[in-house]
Design a protein around this motif. Structure first.
Motif, mmCIF file in Angstrom:
data_model
loop_
_atom_site.group_PDB
_atom_site.id
_atom_site.type_symbol
_atom_site.label_atom_id
_atom_site.label_comp_id
_atom_site.label_asym_id
_atom_site.label_seq_id
_atom_site.Cartn_x
_atom_site.Cartn_y
_atom_site.Cartn_z
ATOM 1 N N UNK A 22 0.834 -1.205 0.000
ATOM 2 C CA UNK A 22 0.000 0.000 0.000
ATOM 3 C C UNK A 22 0.866 1.251 0.000
ATOM 4 N N UNK A 23 0.386 2.292 -0.680
ATOM 5 C CA UNK A 23 1.009 3.615 -0.678
ATOM 6 C C UNK A 23 0.026 4.598 -0.066
ATOM 7 N N UNK A 24 0.473 5.353 0.944
ATOM 8 C CA UNK A 24 -0.362 6.324 1.653
ATOM 9 C C UNK A 24 0.165 7.727 1.350
ATOM 10 N N UNK A 25 -0.717 8.588 0.827
ATOM 11 C CA UNK A 25 -0.333 9.924 0.362
ATOM 12 C C UNK A 25 -1.024 10.972 1.229
ATOM 13 N N UNK A 26 -0.265 11.864 1.890
ATOM 14 C CA UNK A 26 -0.860 12.826 2.824
ATOM 15 C C UNK A 26 -1.464 14.039 2.124
ATOM 16 N N UNK A 27 -2.124 14.860 2.932
ATOM 17 C CA UNK A 27 -2.828 16.019 2.415
ATOM 18 C C UNK A 27 -2.061 17.321 2.551
ATOM 19 N N UNK A 28 -2.760 18.410 2.325
ATOM 20 C CA UNK A 28 -2.230 19.773 2.400
ATOM 21 C C UNK A 28 -1.665 20.022 3.798
ATOM 22 N N UNK A 29 -0.455 20.530 3.876
ATOM 23 C CA UNK A 29 0.292 20.804 5.116
ATOM 24 C C UNK A 29 0.628 19.523 5.877
ATOM 25 N N UNK A 30 0.398 18.345 5.300
ATOM 26 C CA UNK A 30 0.645 17.094 6.002
ATOM 27 C C UNK A 30 2.000 16.495 5.681
ATOM 28 N N UNK A 31 2.166 15.236 6.106
ATOM 29 C CA UNK A 31 3.412 14.508 5.858
ATOM 30 C C UNK A 31 3.161 13.030 6.126
ATOM 31 N N UNK A 32 4.168 12.235 5.873
ATOM 32 C CA UNK A 32 4.098 10.787 6.089
ATOM 33 C C UNK A 32 3.747 10.439 7.525
ATOM 34 N N UNK A 33 4.126 11.293 8.473
ATOM 35 C CA UNK A 33 3.863 11.021 9.890
ATOM 36 C C UNK A 33 2.381 11.031 10.226
ATOM 37 N N UNK A 34 1.542 11.606 9.349
ATOM 38 C CA UNK A 34 0.100 11.572 9.586
ATOM 39 C C UNK A 34 -0.424 10.146 9.657
ATOM 40 N N UNK A 35 0.323 9.201 9.063
ATOM 41 C CA UNK A 35 -0.109 7.797 9.006
ATOM 42 C C UNK A 35 0.630 6.913 9.992
ATOM 43 N N UNK A 36 1.419 7.499 10.880
ATOM 44 C CA UNK A 36 2.325 6.698 11.706
ATOM 45 C C UNK A 36 1.576 5.698 12.575
ATOM 46 N N UNK A 37 0.373 6.069 13.049
ATOM 47 C CA UNK A 37 -0.385 5.173 13.924
ATOM 48 C C UNK A 37 -1.023 4.016 13.157
ATOM 49 N N UNK A 38 -1.062 4.099 11.828
ATOM 50 C CA UNK A 38 -1.618 3.018 11.009
ATOM 51 C C UNK A 38 -0.578 1.963 10.646
ATOM 52 N N UNK A 39 0.702 2.281 10.777
ATOM 53 C CA UNK A 39 1.748 1.400 10.250
ATOM 54 C C UNK A 39 1.730 0.028 10.917
ATOM 55 N N UNK A 40 1.724 0.007 12.236
ATOM 56 C CA UNK A 40 1.802 -1.279 12.939
ATOM 57 C C UNK A 40 0.565 -2.145 12.721
ATOM 58 N N UNK A 41 -0.662 -1.610 12.883
ATOM 59 C CA UNK A 41 -1.818 -2.494 12.665
ATOM 60 C C UNK A 41 -1.954 -2.978 11.231
ATOM 61 N N UNK A 42 -1.580 -2.165 10.251
ATOM 62 C CA UNK A 42 -1.662 -2.613 8.858
ATOM 63 C C UNK A 42 -0.589 -3.655 8.549
ATOM 64 N N UNK A 43 0.605 -3.471 9.111
ATOM 65 C CA UNK A 43 1.652 -4.485 8.935
ATOM 66 C C UNK A 43 1.246 -5.787 9.621
#
Length: 287
Positions: free
Chosen positions: A40-61
């Motif tokens: 999966x590729x997760x793309x952030x929004x305006x003023x965002x960054x990759x860290x916006x998804x940090x809490x999703x990494x472990x449960x998705x893995x």
């Protein structure tokens, strides 16, 4: 802007720079311990960054997915030129296509997700032609321009960018927030320092161009529906959203013939606000 609940990477994740045919992109990558069910590729929004998804990494893995979250061009640790053409939504869509192609070369077709403005970027990537994607998720995004009230706030930023530095704008935003009497939960000192560091690391030209898109974005849902007839699509949001009204997102899902998920007790950033429920919904859809 999205506020990550924490910044410490889980043991399954690492930071890296992802090379593509359009240059390198700062990324976070999470790997499952066992068999890989998909990428999966997760793309952030305006003023965002990759860290916006940090809490999703472990449960998705843990659900078996190799997950890559990126900074778009002009955001945080990816950087970019002082050239408005680099941040047109078509150019950012081309970046997403290059990222997907790089990931697919190793892992096969990609589950593609865009949050907020990132949703309109991934839409652009899909509209540009067939690509290596297995599904499309539009998270907390809408069919066209943002809500008028949010557009008015964005226009204030667009007016300030030519005359103030990002540091000066940050200080004004903090003063306005403190003066509003808003009692929302404050981030931890570590997260607050990160939000400041991320803001001033952005490229002002990128904010100007992407912000201008948000206040005047065209509705391209019918075009998207025409090219996603055989591509599974999910429209996911919280129960409230300041950028695009939730009923507008539901109507967009109906026009797309998409699956619709509303995450309880979440606002514009369900992946940060209710990561367990969001990850469960994504894994169920991807599966």
């Amino acid at each position: 802007m999205s506020t990550p609940p924490f910044l410490t990477l889980p043991r399954c994740a690492r930071a890296l720079r992802l090379p593509t045919a359009r240059g390198g992109f700062a990324a976070l990558r999470a790997e499952p311990d066992g068999p890989v069910r998909g990428s999966a590729l997760l793309v952030p929004g305006f003023t965002g960054s990759k860290e916006d998804f940090i809490a999703l990494l472990e449960p998705l893995a843990a659900a078996g997915y190799r997950v890559t979250a990126v900074d778009q061009r002009g955001q945080y640790e990816t950087g970019g030129p002082d050239d408005p053409a680099a941040y047109a939504v078509e150019a950012l869509g081309a970046d997403v296509r290059a990222l997907c192609e790089a990931l697919a070369a190793d892992n096969g077709p990609v589950h593609l997700l865009g949050h907020s403005f990132g949703g309109q970027v991934v839409r652009e990537a899909v509209l540009a032609g067939a690509g290596p994607w297995r599904s499309l998720t539009l998270m907390s995004t809408g069919p066209g321009a943002i809500d008028p009230a949010e557009a008015a706030r964005t226009k204030l930023l667009l007016d300030a960018l030519p005359v103030l530095s990002l540091e000066e704008i940050w200080q004004i935003m903090r003063q306005m927030e403190e003066g509003s009497g808003d009692q929302k939960q404050r981030p931890t000192p570590e997260v607050a320092e990160f939000l400041h560091r991320r803001w001033v690391a952005g490229v002002p030209r990128a904010l100007a161009v992407t912000g201008g898109h948000l206040v005047a974005a065209p509705d391209r849902v019918d075009e998207l529906a025409a090219v996603t007839a055989r591509l599974p699509v999910l429209v996911l949001s919280g129960v409230r959203d300041y950028a695009w009204p939730v009923p507008e997102q539901t109507a967009m899902a109906e026009r797309l013939g998409a699956r619709r998920v509303v995450v309880e007790d979440a606002g514009h950033s369900p992946g940060a606000e209710q990561p367990a429920a969001t990850a469960e919904a994504l894994a169920a859809f991807w599966g």
